[in-house]
Design a protein around this motif. Structure first.
Motif, PDB file in Angstrom:
ATOM      1  N   THR A  92      51.635  12.227 -37.378  1.00 15.75           N
ATOM      2  CA  THR A  92      52.534  13.141 -37.523  1.00 15.75           C
ATOM      3  C   THR A  92      52.029  14.509 -37.736  1.00 15.75           C
ATOM      4  N   ASP A  93      50.861  14.703 -38.412  1.00 16.80           N
ATOM      5  CA  ASP A  93      50.332  15.933 -38.967  1.00 16.80           C
ATOM      6  C   ASP A  93      50.047  16.670 -37.204  1.00 16.80           C
ATOM      7  N   ALA A  94      49.463  15.974 -36.348  1.00 12.62           N
ATOM      8  CA  ALA A  94      49.405  16.732 -35.153  1.00 12.62           C
ATOM      9  C   ALA A  94      50.666  17.139 -34.432  1.00 12.62           C
ATOM     10  N   LEU A  95      51.742  16.035 -34.751  1.00 10.16           N
ATOM     11  CA  LEU A  95      53.006  16.373 -34.077  1.00 10.16           C
ATOM     12  C   LEU A  95      53.645  17.654 -34.495  1.00 10.16           C
ATOM     13  N   VAL A  96      53.474  17.694 -36.124  1.00 13.85           N
ATOM     14  CA  VAL A  96      54.129  18.741 -36.746  1.00 13.85           C
ATOM     15  C   VAL A  96      53.537  20.207 -36.366  1.00 13.85           C
ATOM     16  N   ARG A  97      52.145  20.240 -36.212  1.00 15.68           N
ATOM     17  CA  ARG A  97      51.186  21.346 -35.928  1.00 15.68           C
ATOM     18  C   ARG A  97      51.871  21.818 -34.581  1.00 15.68           C
ATOM     19  N   TRP A  98      52.127  20.842 -33.752  1.00 17.41           N
ATOM     20  CA  TRP A  98      52.562  21.269 -32.343  1.00 17.41           C
ATOM     21  C   TRP A  98      54.259  21.861 -32.317  1.00 17.41           C
ATOM     22  N   ARG A  99      55.040  20.859 -33.208  1.00 18.36           N
ATOM     23  CA  ARG A  99      56.713  21.251 -33.078  1.00 18.36           C
ATOM     24  C   ARG A  99      57.051  20.754 -34.363  1.00 18.36           C
ATOM     25  N   PRO A 100      57.436  21.230 -35.608  1.00 17.38           N
ATOM     26  CA  PRO A 100      57.937  20.651 -36.643  1.00 17.38           C
ATOM     27  C   PRO A 100      59.139  19.839 -36.165  1.00 17.38           C
ATOM     28  N   ASP A 101      60.184  20.455 -35.558  1.00 13.31           N
ATOM     29  CA  ASP A 101      61.242  19.813 -35.451  1.00 13.31           C
ATOM     30  C   ASP A 101      61.389  18.669 -34.352  1.00 13.31           C
ATOM     31  N   ALA A 102      60.205  18.296 -33.825  1.00  9.93           N
ATOM     32  CA  ALA A 102      60.361  17.032 -32.973  1.00  9.93           C
ATOM     33  C   ALA A 102      60.161  15.791 -33.903  1.00  9.93           C
ATOM     34  N   ARG A 103      60.797  14.756 -33.311  1.00 13.23           N
ATOM     35  CA  ARG A 103      60.947  13.325 -33.967  1.00 13.23           C
ATOM     36  C   ARG A 103      59.973  12.505 -33.335  1.00 13.23           C
ATOM     37  N   PRO A 104      59.354  11.790 -34.044  1.00 19.42           N
ATOM     38  CA  PRO A 104      58.223  10.808 -33.284  1.00 19.42           C
ATOM     39  C   PRO A 104      58.760   9.564 -33.078  1.00 19.42           C
ATOM     40  N   ILE A 105      58.506   8.853 -31.865  1.00 17.01           N
ATOM     41  CA  ILE A 105      58.718   7.512 -31.339  1.00 17.01           C
ATOM     42  C   ILE A 105      57.423   6.830 -31.316  1.00 17.01           C
TER      43      ILE A 105
END
Length: 175
Positions: A92-105
């Motif tokens: 999630t750290d890498a995901l939020v670095r890219w786009r904070p509003d994205a939701r992970p699956i």
């Protein structure tokens, strides 16, 4: 209507797998190669981003445009040459670095590769915003997707070997 898949691990805290993080760090330092990263990723969970996409808006009572309908979408990266890539993240750290509003699956690396091939994407880009970006493309992408779909034996120029479990051998004898 598409359904949201069940998580691979309901107790997943969203952090990157230690073996994957170590392999990527070694890759960045030049002490590991792509094969080492792919080995670490092969059994790993990745996070695929899903974002809200506005499909219809309206003007509200106060004269401001507001959302009326939206859908969840799988974003793709489009290169300067027009090739598309599916995005995936180690945590999630890498995901939020890219786009904070994205939701992970949650998805396995093999599932992500198969989805990329099904979407006719040329690559999977892991951790596009860092800390260590990594690209899976070409024959490697096709082979990993084929492993997931069970069609590896249908790929041209790929040798499929079956490894049988080793028989127990006695390396010494009792007298």
């Amino acid at each position: 209507m598409p359904s949201i898949p069940q998580p691979l691990d309901p107790h997943d805290d969203g952090s990157a797998a230690p073996a994957v993080a170590a392999a990527l760090a070694s890759y960045q330092d030049g002490t590991a190669d792509a094969t080492d990263v792919l080995t670490a990723l092969s059994g790993a969970r990745l996070l695929v981003p899903v974002v809200a996409l506005l499909t219809e808006s309206e003007v509200g009572e106060h004269g401001l445009r507001q959302e009326k309908e939206s859908e969840m979408a799988l974003p793709k990266l489009v290169g300067k040459d027009g090739r598309q890539a599916v995005l995936a993240f180690t945590g999630t750290d890498a995901l939020v670095r890219w786009r904070p509003d994205a939701r992970p699956i949650q998805a396995s690396t093999l599932q992500v590769c198969q989805a990329a091939v099904n979407e006719q994407a040329a690559a999977v880009v892991v951790d596009v915003a860092g800390p260590v970006p990594f690209v899976i493309e070409g024959d490697v992408l096709a082979a990993l997707a084929a492993v997931e779909s069970g069609t590896l034996d249908q790929l041209a120029d790929v040798t499929v070997a079956r490894v049988e479990p080793a028989r127990k051998r006695r390396w010494f004898s009792r007298r």
